[in-house]
Enzyme design. Structure first.
Site, short mmCIF file in Angstrom:
data_model
loop_
_atom_site.label_atom_id
_atom_site.label_comp_id
_atom_site.label_asym_id
_atom_site.label_seq_id
_atom_site.Cartn_x
_atom_site.Cartn_y
_atom_site.Cartn_z
N SER A 110 31.28 15.72 -41.29
CA SER A 110 30.86 16.88 -40.51
C SER A 110 29.71 16.48 -39.58
CB SER A 110 30.48 18.04 -41.45
OG SER A 110 30.36 19.25 -40.73
N GLU A 241 38.37 14.71 -36.60
CA GLU A 241 38.67 15.99 -37.26
C GLU A 241 37.95 17.11 -36.53
OE1 GLU A 241 36.83 18.04 -39.58
OE2 GLU A 241 34.97 16.91 -39.82
N HIS A 308 37.37 18.90 -43.07
CA HIS A 308 36.93 20.11 -43.76
C HIS A 308 38.01 20.76 -44.61
CE1 HIS A 308 33.73 19.57 -40.83
NE2 HIS A 308 32.99 20.42 -41.53
#
Length: 338
Positions: A110, A241, A308
């Site tokens: 992230s 991502e 995620h």
């Protein structure tokens, strides 16, 4: 040349929050995660920033950077893992002393992916995109997540192979934890734009596209200089991502990466699963991937174990990788080549 950190058996983990820390009402989550790691034989040292959170950040940027610098220089610490990601890590990058970064593992995903990629691009030191600390607070770890330790104990010159997961989690259920934290209820299927089997080979680079796009044009995102200095003439496999971008914003971001030269000498792109891929006027994530495949003329794989929607593989920035995808399943072998 890429340098790979060593992870000794008696490892001390440093927990710091270069992005978001843990609010007081969630301190039990952090304590449990630390205890689980201690039960697995690690020693855990938590910095002050891990325990605080105010206005979308754990602490002022200067304090976050100072704590990261201290843990990087602490010879007792062999691995740094943030509690989780967050929003504003980019604020503290200019406070990190990249001239003194030792070969030490930093693991996370992230918002943390900005720090990971910056370290690798600026120093040639491998970093690990994978689980964060909060996600390993369960009694057990699923097979895919548990590979983080195997990957990080791989020695220079050796290789490690990971397989696509059997199932993945569609939605977080924090109030209903399982022994491995996640609710792995959906069948995993790695897909290709071509619909055919795919093979690609190259050096790995990547992370959360929401975050990495903001490194373009900064001292922390010079992919071209990294290529010339550390992996001359070698192709790159990008793994990306999407955390929060709708499909139009995802497309804009990928075009921006392309125009900035990040996809030069690209061997292929791997896209993680995402709940954020909301279509814009019928423009779907699959359309985005198809457009990228046509523009770059490279194989593109999507819905892989990254990001995620756990579980996720551990990708090592800078490692040489061979990726094979067929029949909805994937195999990735990472070789720690200098």
């Amino acid at each position: 040349m890429i340098r790979y950190p060593r992870l000794p058996e008696a490892t001390t983990i440093g927990v710091t929050a270069p992005s978001s820390g843990v609010r007081p009402e969630l301190h039990d989550v952090l304590r449990l995660a630390c205890r689980r790691m201690e039960e697995r034989g690690f020693r855990v040292v938590c910095g002050e920033t891990a325990w605080t959170q105010h206005k979308a950040k754990s602490a002022p940027a200067r304090q976050r950077a100072a704590e990261v610098n201290d843990m990087l220089q602490d010879k007792e610490i062999s691995l740094i893992i943030p509690p989780w990601g967050g929003e504003l890590l980019i604020e503290m990058l200019e406070g990190v002393d990249f001239t003194k970064v030792p070969a030490k593992w930093v693991l996370g995903y992230s918002d943390t992916s900005a720090l990971l990629l910056a370290i690798t691009l600026l120093t040639g030191i491998a970093t690990a995109h994978g689980t964060n600390l909060a996600d390993v607070r369960g009694e057990d770890m699923d097979e895919t997540t548990a590979m983080w330790q195997t990957v990080l104990t791989t020695k220079t010159g050796e290789s490690v192979t990971q397989h696509s997961s059997v199932s993945y989690q569609q939605k977080w259920q924090h109030s209903n934890p399982t022994p491995c934290v996640f609710h792995l209820t959906e069948k995993t299927e790695w897909k290709t734009v071509s619909g055919e089997a795919v093979r690609m080979e190259g050096r790995l680079l990547g992370g959360c596209v929401d975050i990495l796009r903001h490194l373009i044009g900064t001292p922390f995102g010079n992919v071209g200089a990294f290529r010339e200095q550390h992996i001359p003439n070698e192709p790159v496999i990008w793994y990306l991502e999407n955390c929060e971008l709708n499909t139009a914003d995802l497309r804009r971001s990928l075009v921006q990466l392309r125009l900035a030269g990040w996809f030069e000498n690209c061997a292929g792109i791997l896209f993680g699963r995402s709940m954020a891929n909301q279509p814009m006027e019928g423009y779907t994530a699959e359309d985005v991937y198809a457009d990228m495949a046509e523009e770059l003329q490279v194989p593109i794989v999507y819905d892989i174990d990254c990001g995620h929607m756990p579980p996720q593989l551990t990708f090592v920035n800078g490692a040489h990788a061979e990726v094979e995808v067929s029949g909805g399943k994937g195999i990735i072998t990472q070789r720690f080549l200098s």
